[in-house]
Design a protein around this motif. Structure first.
Motif, PDB file in Angstrom:
ATOM      1  N   LEU A 146       0.717  -1.241   0.159  1.00  8.24           N
ATOM      2  CA  LEU A 146       0.066  -0.107   0.068  1.00  8.24           C
ATOM      3  C   LEU A 146       0.992   1.205   0.157  1.00  8.24           C
ATOM      4  CD1 LEU A 146      -2.474  -0.985   2.493  1.00  8.24           C
ATOM      5  CD2 LEU A 146      -3.069  -0.521   0.206  1.00  8.24           C
ATOM      6  N   PHE A 147       1.852   1.236   0.909  1.00 10.75           N
ATOM      7  CA  PHE A 147       3.009   2.246   0.879  1.00 10.75           C
ATOM      8  C   PHE A 147       3.353   2.681  -0.160  1.00 10.75           C
ATOM      9  CE2 PHE A 147       6.462   4.263   3.597  1.00 10.75           C
ATOM     10  CZ  PHE A 147       5.775   5.289   4.044  1.00 10.75           C
ATOM     11  N   GLY A 148       3.847   2.010  -1.196  1.00  9.24           N
ATOM     12  CA  GLY A 148       4.517   2.015  -2.303  1.00  9.24           C
ATOM     13  C   GLY A 148       3.930   2.000  -3.407  1.00  9.24           C
ATOM     14  N   VAL A 184      14.063   9.400  16.514  1.00 11.75           N
ATOM     15  CA  VAL A 184      13.785  10.189  15.395  1.00 11.75           C
ATOM     16  C   VAL A 184      14.150   9.177  14.088  1.00 11.75           C
ATOM     17  CG1 VAL A 184      15.069  12.025  13.850  1.00 11.75           C
ATOM     18  CG2 VAL A 184      14.866  12.137  16.414  1.00 11.75           C
ATOM     19  N   ASN A 185      13.273   8.997  13.198  1.00 13.86           N
ATOM     20  CA  ASN A 185      13.085   8.367  12.157  1.00 13.86           C
ATOM     21  C   ASN A 185      13.650   8.979  10.774  1.00 13.86           C
ATOM     22  OD1 ASN A 185      12.786   6.578   9.847  1.00 13.86           O
ATOM     23  ND2 ASN A 185      11.013   5.384  10.919  1.00 13.86           N
ATOM     24  N   GLU A 186      14.776   8.751  10.280  1.00 18.18           N
ATOM     25  CA  GLU A 186      15.314   9.624   9.403  1.00 18.18           C
ATOM     26  C   GLU A 186      14.977   9.195   7.804  1.00 18.18           C
ATOM     27  OE1 GLU A 186      19.211  11.898   9.678  1.00 18.18           O
ATOM     28  OE2 GLU A 186      19.604  10.485  11.157  1.00 18.18           O
ATOM     29  N   SER A 187      14.097   8.035   7.924  1.00 18.62           N
ATOM     30  CA  SER A 187      13.774   7.602   6.694  1.00 18.62           C
ATOM     31  C   SER A 187      12.719   8.499   5.983  1.00 18.62           C
ATOM     32  CB  SER A 187      13.006   6.132   6.710  1.00 18.62           C
ATOM     33  OG  SER A 187      11.954   6.352   7.215  1.00 18.62           O
ATOM     34  N   SER A 188      12.626   8.551   4.887  1.00 21.56           N
ATOM     35  CA  SER A 188      11.962   9.542   4.104  1.00 21.56           C
ATOM     36  C   SER A 188      10.301   9.388   4.371  1.00 21.56           C
ATOM     37  CB  SER A 188      12.135   9.588   2.786  1.00 21.56           C
ATOM     38  OG  SER A 188      11.437   8.816   1.930  1.00 21.56           O
ATOM     39  N   GLY A 196       4.451  10.438  15.513  1.00 19.31           N
ATOM     40  CA  GLY A 196       3.304   9.726  15.077  1.00 19.31           C
ATOM     41  C   GLY A 196       3.404   9.453  13.745  1.00 19.31           C
ATOM     42  N   ARG A 197       4.430   9.587  12.999  1.00 20.66           N
ATOM     43  CA  ARG A 197       4.196   9.569  11.464  1.00 20.66           C
ATOM     44  C   ARG A 197       3.957   8.148  11.166  1.00 20.66           C
ATOM     45  NH1 ARG A 197       9.609  10.193   7.604  1.00 20.66           N
ATOM     46  NH2 ARG A 197      10.087   8.402   8.844  1.00 20.66           N
ATOM     47  N   ARG A 198       4.337   7.300  11.421  1.00 18.41           N
ATOM     48  CA  ARG A 198       4.100   5.989  11.039  1.00 18.41           C
ATOM     49  C   ARG A 198       2.906   5.356  11.356  1.00 18.41           C
ATOM     50  NH1 ARG A 198       6.068   1.994   7.376  1.00 18.41           N
ATOM     51  NH2 ARG A 198       6.047   0.160   8.394  1.00 18.41           N
ATOM     52  N   PHE A 199       2.737   5.702  12.723  1.00 18.66           N
ATOM     53  CA  PHE A 199       0.985   5.403  13.325  1.00 18.66           C
ATOM     54  C   PHE A 199       0.056   5.935  12.124  1.00 18.66           C
ATOM     55  CE2 PHE A 199      -1.357   5.085  17.515  1.00 18.66           C
ATOM     56  CZ  PHE A 199      -2.417   5.453  17.187  1.00 18.66           C
ATOM     57  N   ALA A 200       0.539   6.999  12.060  1.00 22.84           N
ATOM     58  CA  ALA A 200      -0.582   7.843  11.023  1.00 22.84           C
ATOM     59  C   ALA A 200      -0.717   7.379   9.714  1.00 22.84           C
ATOM     60  CB  ALA A 200      -0.438   9.434  10.880  1.00 22.84           C
ATOM     61  N   GLN A 201       0.403   6.949   9.145  1.00 26.79           N
ATOM     62  CA  GLN A 201       0.422   6.249   7.910  1.00 26.79           C
ATOM     63  C   GLN A 201      -0.156   5.087   7.799  1.00 26.79           C
ATOM     64  OE1 GLN A 201       4.850   6.526   7.313  1.00 26.79           O
ATOM     65  NE2 GLN A 201       4.585   8.297   6.225  1.00 26.79           N
ATOM     66  N   VAL A 202       0.143   4.158   8.874  1.00 22.53           N
ATOM     67  CA  VAL A 202      -0.515   2.872   8.982  1.00 22.53           C
ATOM     68  C   VAL A 202      -2.187   2.996   8.977  1.00 22.53           C
ATOM     69  CG1 VAL A 202      -0.805   0.676  10.618  1.00 22.53           C
ATOM     70  CG2 VAL A 202       1.268   1.986   9.966  1.00 22.53           C
TER      71      VAL A 202
HETATM   72  C1  LIG Z   1      10.894   4.404   9.821  1.00 23.20           C
HETATM   73  O1  LIG Z   1      10.033   4.762   9.211  1.00 23.20           O
HETATM   74  C2  LIG Z   1       9.944   3.877   8.061  1.00 23.20           C
HETATM   75  C3  LIG Z   1       8.755   4.423   7.058  1.00 23.20           C
HETATM   76  O2  LIG Z   1       7.743   4.972   7.738  1.00 23.20           O
HETATM   77  C4  LIG Z   1       9.637   2.475   8.444  1.00 23.20           C
HETATM   78  O3  LIG Z   1       9.819   1.505   7.456  1.00 23.20           O
HETATM   79  C5  LIG Z   1      10.833   1.880   9.497  1.00 23.20           C
HETATM   80  O4  LIG Z   1      10.549   0.617   9.980  1.00 23.20           O
HETATM   81  C6  LIG Z   1      10.915   2.827  10.386  1.00 23.20           C
HETATM   82  N1  LIG Z   1      12.141   2.738  11.080  1.00 23.20           N
HETATM   83  C7  LIG Z   1      12.191   2.372  12.429  1.00 23.20           C
HETATM   84  C8  LIG Z   1      13.589   2.323  13.084  1.00 23.20           C
HETATM   85  O5  LIG Z   1      10.952   2.726  13.203  1.00 23.20           O
END
Ligand SMILES: *[C@@H]1O[C@H](CO)[C@@H](O)[C@H](O)[C@H]1NC(C)=O
Ligand code: HEM
Ligand SMILES: *[C@@H]1O[C@H](CO)[C@@H](O)[C@H](O)[C@H]1NC(C)=O
Length: 699
Positions: A408-410, A532-536, A562-568
Motif C-alpha cells: 500500500l505504502f509503495g 527520530v526516524n530519518e527515513s523519508s 506519530g508519522r508511522r502510526f498515522a501512515q498505517v
Molecule cells: C522508519 O519509518 C519507515 C517508514 O515509515 C519504516 O519503514 C521503518 O521501519 C521506520 N524505522 C524505525 C527504526 O522505526
C-alpha cells in the motif's frame, strides 16, 4: 480638569507612538543588518487585538487604495497558505522577514533553509510560549524545548513500536469497516448521501488512538445509540443517564462523551483560565469544564489500573498500547530508575497531547483523500486496480500488516496520502524561532551568508515549499473546469492540482528520481533514544522530493512522533473504503436520482461540474485553522456506491471540457477572495511604503 485629562490622553498617545516607532526602528536596523530581504508592516501578526479583530477592519481597509494596504497580505494569520508560492514570487525571495514594532517574523519556503533550521534544533528552538495552551493536563513532548523536551521525547518515543503499529492496523481496519457500513447500509447498497465525513473520520481516528494508544476500545455507534445523539453529534448525556449505562461508577459522563465534549470545546479549554471556565454560568462552558475533569479522571484511573495490573502480573505480556508501555517504562521500571523519568501528571499531559496531535491530523488525511478522489474518478480507478492486485479479493480478515502495508505504502494508496499531505498539510506554518535566549544565528539564505536576528519568530511555510516550482517536477496544468486550481499561484503548471501519479516513479516527467541534486543535505548529529526516524516520508518506491521541500510531518529532531502510526492508519482506512466501493460527489443540490437516470453523459457532465466547482470553491475559501487546517466553511456531501455502479463516467471532467472549449483559460476560480477581494496578479513587494503610496496617489 477636562484639560488635564485631555493632556494625559494626549501624552499617553504620544508615548505609545514614540515607543512603537523606537521599537520599529530597532527592528528595522536588526533586519537590515541580517542581510535577509525584509518588508516593513505596521502590526505583528501575533498581536491579540489583530488576530481577533483584523477581519472587522477589512471593510475599512478595502476602501483605501490598494497601494496603501498591500501590507495587509503579510499580516494575515495564514497568508503563506492563502497565497502559496505566489507571495514569495511577488516578493522575489524564498525567505524574507516582516518587521513590525511588535517583532520580526521570518517566512521561508526555501528547502536548504528549512532543512538547516530543522536540523539545528538548539539554534532554532520552537517558540514554546505559543504552545502553553496545550499544557492543560501537564507538560509534554509537544510543548517543551531543550533538556525538558529531551526527557519527554526519550520517554514517549519507545512505545511507538512496530508492535504498536500492528494494533493501529487492526483497529483501523475494524473501525473503517464499521464506518463504511454506517454509510452504505446493512445491505451494502450504498447510494445514500453522506455529509458527515469529517465528523466520522474524526470519530474513527479517535477510536483508533483510544485502542492503540491506551487499550480502550470504542465501538462505532449503532443506529440505536446514534438516535440518542444530541445536535452536536455526540451522545446526549441526560438520555444516557436515564438508561444508566456507559457511565462508569464515580463519573458523571461516559468516557466517549467526555472525550468528545473535551475536544469539541477545545478552544474554550485553551483560551480561558480554568478558574474562569468553572465560574461561567453558560451550559457549554460548564460541560466543557466538566469534560475536562471527567476525562482527566478516566485517564488517571486507567493509569492506576494499568499500574496495578502490571505490578500484580495480571496484565498480559503482549500489551502493546502506548500507555501500557509508558506506565511500564516510566512509573514502574525502577531498576532503570534513571533520573529524568516522567511523573504521573507528565504522563497524563503526554497522553492528552497524543490524542490531540493524532486524531484531527489523521482524520483530515482520510477526509481530504476521499474528497480529492471524488473529484478524480480516473485516479480512483487506478487506486482500485492497485488494491485488486495487492489483496486479490482477500477480505480484511486476511490482510497482513507485514505483507500488505508495504504494498500500500509503495503504491497508489501511498501516493494518494503523499499528494494529499502535499496539498493540505495540517500544519501550514511550522513554528521555529531564535527566541528562548539563543541569540542571532548565522544561516545561508539564498546562497548568501546571513544573520537571523535574535527573537525572530520563524515560520516554515509548508504550503509554499510543497508547491515550489524550482524544486518539484512540473507538468502543464490539466484541470478541466475553465480555470486553474488556484487563482494566482502556479498558474502555468500543475503543482496546485491533486495528481498522485506524480509520485509514481514510472510516471515522473523526466523519468528520473530527483534527489537533493546540488543541495547540501544537513545530517543530524547523533543523539540516542529520541526515536527520530530519518527515513523519508514516503516509500522508497515513490518519488523522493528534494530535502526540505516536503515536510508534512516536520523534519529533524522535532519531526512527528506519530508519522508511522498515522501512515498505517490512513492507508488501512483507504484500503477498506476503496476495495469494494467508489466515492462520488453527491449532486442532490442539482438533480434528483430520477432526473439523473434520464440524463446522457453530456447532461450529467453539467451537473457534476457544478458540484465539483462547489467543492473546489470550498477548498479554496473554506479552509481554516483551529488546531489544524480543516474545512470550516461547510461540508461536502458524498455517495459511496459499489464499485462498478458509479453514476458518472470516469472521464466526466473531459466531457465537460470538450463541451466548453471556449472556457479553458487561466482565469482563476470565480469568487475567490483574499481579504481584498480577488487580488490581481501583482508585482512588487508588500512593503508598507506610506509615503510612496501617497506620492503615487497624488500623481
Ligand atoms: C522508519 O519509518 C519507515 C517508514 O515509515 C519504516 O519503514 C521503518 O521501519 C521506520 N524505522 C524505525 C527504526 O522505526
Ligand atoms: C497525517 C497525520 C499527521 C501529520 C501530518 C502530523 C504532523 C505533525 C507535525 C507537522 C508536527 C510538528 C509540529 C510542530 O513542530 O509544531 C508533529 C509533531 C508531533 N506529532 Fe504528528 N502528525 C500526524 C499524526 C500524528 C499522530 C497519529 C500522532 C500520535 C499518535 C502524532 C504525534 C505527534 C507528536 C507527539 C509530535 C511532537 C513531536 C516532538 O515535538 O518531539 N502525530 N506532527
Ligand atoms: C469486499 O468484497 C469481498 C468479496 O465479497 C469481501 O470478502 C471483502 O470482505 C470486502 N471488503 C471489505 C473491505 O469489506
Amino acid at each position: 480638569m477636562a484639560s488635564v485629562i485631555l493632556l494625559a490622553v494626549g501624552l499617553s498617545i504620544v508615548y505609545v507612538l514614540t515607543n512603537h516607532l523606537l521599537r520599529l526602528r530597532k527592528n528595522v536596523l536588526a533586519a537590515r543588518k541580517s542581510g535577509i530581504h525584509y518588508i516593513v508592516v505596521p502590526v505583528y501578526f501575533m498581536e491579540r487585538w489583530w488576530l481577533i479583530g483584523h477581519r472587522l477592519l477589512f471593510p475599512l481597509l478595502k476602501k483605501l487604495p490598494r497601494s496603501w494596504t498591500r501590507w495587509v497580505d503579510f499580516t494575515l494569520p495564514e497568508f503563506t497558505f492563502d497565497y502559496r508560492h505566489e507571495v514569495f514570487k511577488r516578493v522575489g525571495h524564498d525567505t524574507f522577514l516582516t518587521v513590525s514594532p511588535g517583532g520580526m517574523v521570518m517566512y521561508t519556503c526555501e528547502p536548504p533553509v528549512i532543512s538547516a533550521i530543522t536540523t539545528r534544533r538548539n539554534d532554532f528552538p520552537k517558540p514554546t510560549h505559543i504552545y502553553t495552551s496545550l499544557d492543560i493536563y501537564g507538560k509534554n513532548v509537544v510543548t517543551t524545548e531543550g533538556d525538558v523536551w529531551r526527557k519527554h521525547r526519550k520517554a514517549t518515543s519507545p512505545p511507538f513500536t512496530e508492535k504498536n503499529n500492528h494494533l493501529v492496523w487492526d483497529e483501523s481496519i475494524r473501525q473503517a469497516q464499521a464506518m463504511l457500513s454506517s454509510w452504505v447500509g446493512q445491505d451494502g447498497q450504498g447510494h445514500q448521501t453522506v455529509d458527515r465525513l469529517m465528523d466520522d473520520t474524526m470519530r474513527l481516528s479517535l477510536n483508533v488512538i483510544s485502542a492503540a494508544g491506551f487499550g480502550r476500545r470504542m465501538d462505532w455507534p449503532t443506529s440505536e445509540t446514534q438516535s440518542r445523539e444530541d445536535e452536536t453529534g455526540y451522545i446526549d448525556q441526560s438520555k444516557i443517564k436515564n438508561e444508566n449505562r456507559d457511565i462508569d461508577p464515580g463519573h458523571t459522563m461516559s468516557y466517549t462523551y467526555a472525550i468528545h465534549c473535551l475536544l469539541d470545546n477545545i478552544l474554550l479549554q485553551f483560551l480561558l483560565p480554568r478558574w474562569l471556565l468553572s465560574k461561567i454560568p453558560d451550559v457549554t462552558a460548564k460541560k466543557a469544564n466538566e469534560a475536562y475533569h471527567e476525562w482527566g479522571n478516566y485517564m488517571r484511573e486507567l493509569l492506576i489500573n494499568k499500574k496495578a495490573d502490571i505490578e500484580s502480573g495480571v496484565a498480559e505480556k503482549e500489551t502493546n498500547d502506548i500507555l501500557t508501555q509508558l506506565v511500564k517504562q516510566q512509573l514502574i521500571d525502577t531498576d532503570a530508575k534513571k533520573k529524568g523519568q516522567l511523573i504521573e501528571s507528565e504522563v497524563l499531559g503526554n497522553i492528552f497531547v497524543l490524542v490531540l496531535a493524532g486524531h484531527e491530523t489523521a482524520a483530515n488525511s482520510i477526509h481530504f483523500s476521499a474528497l480529492y478522489l471524488a473529484l478524480a474518478p480516473e485516479t480512483q480507478r487506478r487506486l482500485q486496480k492497485d488494491l485488486e492486485q495487492i489483496f486479490q479479493g482477500r477480505p480484511p480478515s486476511e490482510w497482513e500488516y507485514d505483507r500488505d502495508l508495504p504494498s500500500l505504502f509503495g503504491g497508489m494508496a501511498g501516493a494518494i496520502l503523499a499528494e494529499e499531505l502535499r496539498l493540505v498539510p495540517p500544519v501550514v506554518g511550522i513554528p521555529k524561532s531564535t527566541m528562548e535566549g539563543v541569540g542571532p544565528q548565522k544561516l545561508t539564505v539564498g546562497g548568501k551568508e546571513c544573520l537571523v536576528p535574535a527573537n525572530t519568530y520563524i515560520s516554515l511555510c509548508t504550503g509554499a515549499a510543497h508547491r515550489h516550482p524550482d524544486y518539484w517536477p512540473t507538468a502543464k496544468p490539466r484541470l478541466a473546469g475553465g480555470h486553474t486550481a488556484h487563482p494566482i499561484a502556479n498558474i502555468d503548471n500543475d503543482l496546485e492540482e491533486f495528481r498522485p501519479e506524480r509520485w509514481l516513479l514510472s510516471e515522473s516527467p523526466d523519468g528520473t528520481t530527483r534527489t537533493a541534486d546540488g543541495i547540501p543535505i544537513e545530517t543530524l548529529a547523533k543523539e540516542d533514544d529520541l526515536g527520530v526516524n530519518e527515513s523519508s516520508d514516503t516509500s522508497d518506491r515513490l518519488f523522493k522530493p528534494v530535502k526540505g521541500s516536503y515536510l508534512p510531518f516536520s523534519d529533524g529532531y522535532r519531526a512527528c512522533l506519530g508519522r508511522r502510526f498515522a501512515q498505517v492508519e490512513v492507508l488501512a482506512v483507504i484500503a477498506v473504503l476503496f476495495q469494494n466501493y467508489s466515492v462520488e460527489l453527491a449532486v442532490d443540490k442539482y438533480a434528483t436520482d430520477e432526473e439523473l437516470k434520464k440524463m446522457n453523459n453530456d447532461e450529467k457532465a453539467e451537473i457534476w461540474h457544478k458540484a465539483a466547482e462547489d467543492v473546489r470553491e470550498l477548498m479554496l475559501n473554506g479552509l481554516g485553522v483551529i488546531i489544524t487546517l480543516q474545512i470550516r466553511g461547510g461540508t461536502v456531501p458524498f455517495r459511496f456506491v459499489p464499485k462498478g455502479q458509479e453514476k458518472f463516467p470516469d472521464n466526466i471532467d473531459e466531457i465537460w471540457k470538450k463541451n466548453h472549449p471556449d472556457q479553458i483559460s487561466n482565469k482563476g476560480v470565480p469568487g475567490w477572495s483574499s481579504w481584498a477581494g480577488a487580488p490581481q496578479r501583482e508585482n512588487g513587494s508588500g512593503a508598507f511604503d506610506l509615503f510612496g503610496a501617497l506620492k503615487s496617489q497624488a500623481k
